[in-house]
Design a protein around this motif. Structure first.
Motif, mmCIF file in Angstrom:
data_model
loop_
_atom_site.group_PDB
_atom_site.id
_atom_site.type_symbol
_atom_site.label_atom_id
_atom_site.label_comp_id
_atom_site.label_asym_id
_atom_site.label_seq_id
_atom_site.Cartn_x
_atom_site.Cartn_y
_atom_site.Cartn_z
ATOM 1 N N UNK A 232 0.741 -1.134 -0.260
ATOM 2 C CA UNK A 232 0.002 0.104 0.098
ATOM 3 C C UNK A 232 0.843 1.281 0.109
ATOM 4 N N UNK A 233 0.076 2.337 0.101
ATOM 5 C CA UNK A 233 0.836 3.710 0.116
ATOM 6 C C UNK A 233 1.407 3.992 1.665
ATOM 7 N N UNK A 234 1.298 3.214 2.685
ATOM 8 C CA UNK A 234 1.560 3.263 3.992
ATOM 9 C C UNK A 234 2.520 2.022 4.406
ATOM 10 N N UNK A 235 3.555 2.564 5.021
ATOM 11 C CA UNK A 235 4.282 1.435 5.991
ATOM 12 C C UNK A 235 3.418 0.770 6.893
ATOM 13 N N UNK A 236 3.388 -0.382 7.005
ATOM 14 C CA UNK A 236 2.678 -1.051 8.023
ATOM 15 C C UNK A 236 3.460 -1.976 9.124
#
Length: 451
Positions: A381-385
């Motif tokens: 995705x567009x965010x690091x999890x």
């Protein structure tokens, strides 16, 4: 001074909706585009920071392929653009898909002007904050030392010590766990010294076999041993006039320590197999992750050599001792690697930030750099999890038992965490903490915290 225009680009092929939306935004200079080509032209010409994008664009007005392609092209040209996707009433799946590709938010048709106006103004405000934070990061990147990323009091104290020590010729010992940046600090000492225009020669005493390290350091004459086909200078001689960095000095073989001690005392060397004394003018910096005092007690390190190499000893704290630096480093590495690999990743999600702050980082800066690099490459995705970082759980810090100390330490940590979350913006930090700016300033003064 004239106010800078706030440009808003509306990408919509419906002429009626174009007109309706154009008059919704009194505070913006509205630009209109009916297809991808016109949108990209307007983007390059006016550089709008906020875009509303209808996914159903020609030549695929009934689908989303052209809209998603426009989204990707805009972000490829201007990654910081806040794109608000406009979708059909029953098309949440494509809206979520657009968010995963890097869209800021979405709004469903039929468009309610008040809601869209709220989303657009919020997007513009977020962009302003991000630009302010980038400016702060650029300002911070110039300090405290070249190559050192740090904001914690512990590291700033080390940096001030380096600045004081560097101009002298004093032999310096850097102590710290693996991955804390000892070589970077050695490089900083060299660059701030009068010897900066000469070489800094580094040798890792743990990486060279014991039977070879003497010749690596001191060099040898032709015929000194089997295979010595020509006269060869050692690392010490190559560093003449500059700086010699002896990394992992604690691993130097014991029988070679006496020869190094003599060189440090006399500042002359003899190549292996030679008789000529060669004067050397060199600054010595040593480093080790080992406990030298324990090595001395075990008879593995000469006490007289220790006193010679530690005219000044500087301890570099581990990452878990550096309050707030883990998140600062994580953001810096994220910025570096997303540019290097061309990934449209906007940041870390809430759980990832919490894990970064609470994890012990036994591998120190080297570990956090490795994990962020891997996460940037593997993120979907567009965010690091949290899953992208491959961190299972956060470790809890030990708190003091005295209630006053607990309260003070908790307040100090909360302020530092909030400053990191708000990227040092004082107004946003006060909002996060639920206090007024004057109260925040008073607390920052109390705990000697500077954003």
């Amino acid at each position: 001074m004239a106010e800078i225009s706030k440009h808003l680009l509306i990408v919509e092929d419906d002429v009626g909706l174009q007109s309706q939306l154009k008059w919704c935004f009194d505070d913006f200079e509205v630009l209109i585009a009916g297809d991808r080509q016109e949108a990209i032209t307007q983007l390059r010409r006016h550089q709008p920071v906020v875009v509303t994008l209808d996914l159903g664009l020609p030549p695929d007005p009934g689908g989303v392929s052209e809209g998603l392609a426009t989204l990707e092209e805009i972000l490829a040209i201007a990654p910081g653009t806040k794109i608000i996707v406009v979708t059909g009433d029953n098309d949440r799946a494509n809206a979520v898909r657009a968010i995963a590709l890097g869209a800021y938010d979405f709004c469903q048709k039929p468009v309610e002007p008040e809601i869209l106006s709220l989303i657009v103004n919020r997007a513009y405000h977020v962009h302003e904050l991000e630009q302010e934070n980038l400016k702060l990061q650029k300002d911070q990147s110039k300090t405290p030392l070249n190559g050192i990323i740090a904001t914690s009091p512990e590291m700033l104290k080390v940096c001030r010590t380096i600045e004081k020590v560097a101009p002298s010729n004093i032999t310096t010992l850097l102590l710290g766990a693996s991955g804390t940046g000892k070589e970077l600090f050695a490089q900083a000492v060299h660059e701030l010294s009068p010897r900066a225009n000469h070489k800094m020669v580094a040798i890792n005493c743990a990486a060279i076999p014991a039977n070879l390290i003497e010749s690596e350091l001191f060099g040898y004459e032709k015929g000194a041993f089997t295979g010595a086909a020509k006269q060869t200078k050692g690392k010490i001689e190559y560093a003449n006039g500059g700086t010699l960095f002896l990394d992992e000095i604690g691993d130097l073989p014991f029988d070679l320590q006496a020869k190094l001690l003599r060189f440090l005392q006399e500042r002359v060397l003899e190549r292996i197999g030679g008789r000529e004394e060669i004067p050397i003018d060199v600054r010595i910096i040593c480093a080790t992750h080992q406990n030298i005092q324990e090595l001395i007690e075990e008879g593995r390190f000469r006490e007289d050599l220790y006193y010679r190499i530690s005219e000044v000893s500087i301890r570099i704290p581990s990452l878990k001792e550096r309050e707030g630096d883990a998140l600062v480093l994580a953001k810096a590495f994220l910025d570096r690697f997303r540019k290097e690999y061309g990934r449209q990743i906007s940041g870390f999600d809430k759980n990832a930030i919490q894990a970064i702050e609470n994890y012990d980082w036994p591998g120190n800066v080297r570990e956090i750099e490795s994990r962020i690099k891997r996460a940037v490459i593997m993120a979907d995705g567009s965010m690091i999890t949290l899953d992208d970082l491959e961190l299972d759980s956060a470790k809890v810090d030990t708190m003091p038992l005295n209630l006053k100390e607990v309260r003070g330490e908790a307040e100090r940590k909360a302020i530092l965490r909030a400053l990191n979350h708000a990227d040092s913006n004082v107004s946003d930090t006060a909002k996060i903490l639920g206090i007024t700016r004057p109260t925040l300033y008073s607390l920052m003064e109390k705990y000697d915290i500077k954003p």
